[in-house]
Design a protein around this motif. Structure first.
Motif, mmCIF file in Angstrom:
data_model
loop_
_atom_site.group_PDB
_atom_site.id
_atom_site.type_symbol
_atom_site.label_atom_id
_atom_site.label_comp_id
_atom_site.label_asym_id
_atom_site.label_seq_id
_atom_site.Cartn_x
_atom_site.Cartn_y
_atom_site.Cartn_z
ATOM 1 N N THR A 60 59.834 107.656 -33.201
ATOM 2 C CA THR A 60 60.754 106.535 -33.373
ATOM 3 C C THR A 60 60.107 105.491 -34.254
ATOM 4 N N GLN A 61 60.883 104.985 -35.195
ATOM 5 C CA GLN A 61 60.394 103.924 -36.059
ATOM 6 C C GLN A 61 60.754 102.586 -35.427
ATOM 7 N N PRO A 62 59.841 101.656 -35.443
ATOM 8 C CA PRO A 62 60.171 100.350 -34.855
ATOM 9 C C PRO A 62 61.242 99.649 -35.690
ATOM 10 N N LEU A 63 62.125 98.954 -35.013
ATOM 11 C CA LEU A 63 63.178 98.215 -35.696
ATOM 12 C C LEU A 63 62.596 96.951 -36.313
ATOM 13 N N PRO A 64 63.135 96.529 -37.446
ATOM 14 C CA PRO A 64 62.651 95.275 -38.037
ATOM 15 C C PRO A 64 62.900 94.101 -37.097
ATOM 16 N N THR A 65 62.129 93.055 -37.272
ATOM 17 C CA THR A 65 62.250 91.901 -36.378
ATOM 18 C C THR A 65 63.574 91.164 -36.576
ATOM 19 N N ASN A 66 64.169 91.260 -37.768
ATOM 20 C CA ASN A 66 65.429 90.559 -38.018
ATOM 21 C C ASN A 66 66.644 91.462 -37.808
ATOM 22 N N TYR A 67 66.503 92.536 -37.045
ATOM 23 C CA TYR A 67 67.585 93.494 -36.832
ATOM 24 C C TYR A 67 68.608 92.927 -35.858
ATOM 25 N N ASN A 68 69.876 93.017 -36.243
ATOM 26 C CA ASN A 68 70.965 92.570 -35.382
ATOM 27 C C ASN A 68 71.973 93.706 -35.324
ATOM 28 N N SER A 69 72.152 94.300 -34.163
ATOM 29 C CA SER A 69 72.990 95.499 -34.057
ATOM 30 C C SER A 69 74.450 95.214 -34.375
ATOM 31 N N SER A 70 74.966 94.060 -33.995
ATOM 32 C CA SER A 70 76.373 93.783 -34.254
ATOM 33 C C SER A 70 76.631 93.612 -35.754
ATOM 34 N N SER A 71 75.700 93.001 -36.476
ATOM 35 C CA SER A 71 75.890 92.860 -37.923
ATOM 36 C C SER A 71 75.743 94.215 -38.613
ATOM 37 N N ALA A 72 74.875 95.079 -38.080
ATOM 38 C CA ALA A 72 74.720 96.416 -38.657
ATOM 39 C C ALA A 72 76.001 97.227 -38.466
ATOM 40 N N ARG A 73 76.621 97.123 -37.301
ATOM 41 C CA ARG A 73 77.893 97.813 -37.065
ATOM 42 C C ARG A 73 78.976 97.294 -37.992
ATOM 43 N N ALA A 74 79.014 95.991 -38.179
ATOM 44 C CA ALA A 74 80.010 95.400 -39.068
ATOM 45 C C ALA A 74 79.803 95.871 -40.502
ATOM 46 N N GLU A 75 78.550 95.957 -40.935
ATOM 47 C CA GLU A 75 78.247 96.434 -42.288
ATOM 48 C C GLU A 75 78.664 97.892 -42.459
#
Length: 115
Positions: A60-75
Motif C-alpha cells: 500500500t502506498q501512503p496517501l498524500p497529506t493533502n488527500y481529501n476523499s470527497s474532493s477526489a470523488r467529485a473530480e
C-alpha cells in the motif's frame, strides 16, 4: 444391440475429468494458497500432492497529506461526465471504448499534475 447402446451410453457419461481445488489458509500468520489438482477417469478419482504458494501482502502506498476523499470523488465524477459527453457527441449511445480511453487519459494527466 442393447449391449452396445448401454456400453456407449456408459462410456459417454463416464469420460474423463480434471480440476483444481483452491483454498486459502493462514500458516504461522502468513496467508498461503493451497492448490490440489484432481483427476478422474470412469469411476475412479485421484489427486496430485498439494502445492503451497505464499500470498504476498499488497503493497500500500501512503496517501498524500493533502488527500481529501470527497474532493477526489467529485473530480472522478467530473471526469466521467466529461468523457461521457464526448463519447455521445457522434451517436445517440455512448461509445464505451472511447469513454474508457478518455477516462484513462484524464486520470493519467491528473496523476502527473499531482506528482
Amino acid at each position: 444391440m442393447k449391449k452396445w447402446v448401454v456400453l456407449s451410453a456408459f462410456s459417454i457419461l463416464s469420460g474423463c475429468a480434471m480440476g483444481i481445488n483452491h483454498n486459502v489458509a493462514t500458516i504461522k500468520g502468513k496467508p498461503y494458497l493451497i492448490e490440489t489438482k484432481t483427476y478422474g477417469f470412469l469411476i475412479g478419482e485421484w489427486s496430485s500432492p498439494s502445492t503451497l504458494t505464499l500470498l504476498e501482502e499488497p503493497q500500500t502506498q501512503p496517501l498524500p497529506t493533502n488527500y481529501n476523499s470527497s474532493s477526489a470523488r467529485a473530480e472522478l465524477a467530473k471526469i466521467a461526465d466529461q468523457c461521457n459527453i464526448q463519447s455521445i457527441k457522434v451517436q445517440s449511445r455512448p461509445n464505451y471504448k472511447k469513454m474508457y480511453k478518455c477516462i484513462v487519459e484524464q486520470l493519467t494527466k491528473l496523476e502527473q499534475n499531482v506528482q
